[in-house]
Design a protein around this motif. Sequence first.
Motif, short mmCIF file in Angstrom:
data_model
loop_
_atom_site.label_atom_id
_atom_site.label_comp_id
_atom_site.label_asym_id
_atom_site.label_seq_id
_atom_site.Cartn_x
_atom_site.Cartn_y
_atom_site.Cartn_z
N UNK A 154 0.81 -1.22 0.00
CA UNK A 154 0.00 0.00 0.00
C UNK A 154 0.84 1.27 0.00
N UNK A 155 1.95 1.25 0.71
CA UNK A 155 2.79 2.46 0.77
C UNK A 155 3.50 2.68 -0.57
N UNK A 156 3.93 1.58 -1.22
CA UNK A 156 4.51 1.73 -2.57
C UNK A 156 3.47 2.26 -3.54
N UNK A 157 2.22 1.85 -3.38
CA UNK A 157 1.16 2.37 -4.25
C UNK A 157 0.99 3.86 -4.04
N UNK A 158 1.23 4.33 -2.81
CA UNK A 158 1.16 5.77 -2.57
C UNK A 158 2.26 6.49 -3.35
N UNK A 178 3.53 2.15 8.53
CA UNK A 178 3.44 1.54 9.86
C UNK A 178 4.23 0.23 9.95
N UNK A 179 4.28 -0.54 8.86
CA UNK A 179 5.05 -1.79 8.90
C UNK A 179 6.52 -1.49 9.15
N UNK A 180 7.07 -0.55 8.39
CA UNK A 180 8.51 -0.25 8.47
C UNK A 180 8.88 0.54 9.71
N UNK A 215 8.72 7.77 8.15
CA UNK A 215 7.49 8.40 7.66
C UNK A 215 6.32 7.51 8.06
N UNK A 216 5.40 8.08 8.85
CA UNK A 216 4.32 7.29 9.44
C UNK A 216 3.13 7.13 8.50
N UNK A 217 2.25 6.21 8.92
CA UNK A 217 0.97 6.06 8.23
C UNK A 217 0.73 4.67 7.69
N UNK A 218 -0.53 4.32 7.54
CA UNK A 218 -0.91 3.03 6.96
C UNK A 218 -2.12 3.25 6.07
N UNK A 219 -1.88 3.64 4.80
CA UNK A 219 -0.56 3.89 4.21
C UNK A 219 -0.07 5.30 4.51
N UNK A 220 1.14 5.60 4.02
CA UNK A 220 1.70 6.95 4.16
C UNK A 220 0.87 7.96 3.37
#
Length: 249
Positions: free
Chosen positions: A16-20, A85-87, A134-139
């Motif tokens: 999801x974060x890569x999709x961002x 959030x994962x990282x 960098x926070x967030x799920x996703x960022x």
Amino acid sequence: MDTPTLAVFKLASCDGCQLTVLDCEDELLALAGRVRIAHFLEASSAVRPGPYDVTLVEGSITTPADAERIRQIRAESKVLVAIGACATAGGIQALRNFGDVAEFASVVYARPDYIDTLATSTAIADHVPVDFELRGCPIDRRQLLEVLTAFLAGRKPDLPDTSVCTECKRRGLTCVLVADGTPCLGPVTHAGCGALCPAYRRGCFGCFGPMASPNVAALVPRLRAAGMSEDEVGRVFRTFNAASGGWSS
Ligand code: SF4
Ligand code: SF4
């Protein structure tokens, strides 16, 4: 000056974060003119070897292979940014940290002896030095662009470490906790989403993780008064950032 290189890597995560990153669309085109995207398998199978000027890493460390890979990525990266959030906290997969992984594996897999996993899911910073989290799920894409442009310009990112409440105030939103009695983790959650959930009259459930110095002790009685049971209070802090120590500070 050589064109700076950007790399994006994935460990245990949902993409999801890569999709961002891909969702930045127009900005990515402008960025592509300023950087050489050297490794980003979600976008291209073309891979250039390191070293990389700026590296984004999504996902947590859940296997011995992950732990070795992040050391290699660190060695190849001048700037290493953990995204999501994962990282930054181990992600939702860190719920394993509160259980027995061997028991989970025996229930889920026909041949658990084939599974090579760690007992915990942990943040990248638990294994190697990280230049920014960098926070967030996703960022959030606006925060991502600030981080990328800052590091490419050789400065520190300028992002707030305040709470989601401050974003509600900036948007002129009525407080869902005070006005509606809706349980909300906004007062203790890291800013960055633009108060996405309260904008739709929903309570925040903390996907951006703990803000700097969160006053959890003051919020918990308000959550109980809003109708949350003890069990629900415990569970709401054990979601995307379950393993983050920040909630207990
Ligand atoms: S932080 Fe959330 S969106 Fe990003 S990879 Fe992890 S689970 Fe997916
Ligand atoms: S309001 Fe809370 S749960 Fe909703 S997106 Fe923002 S940080 Fe995540």
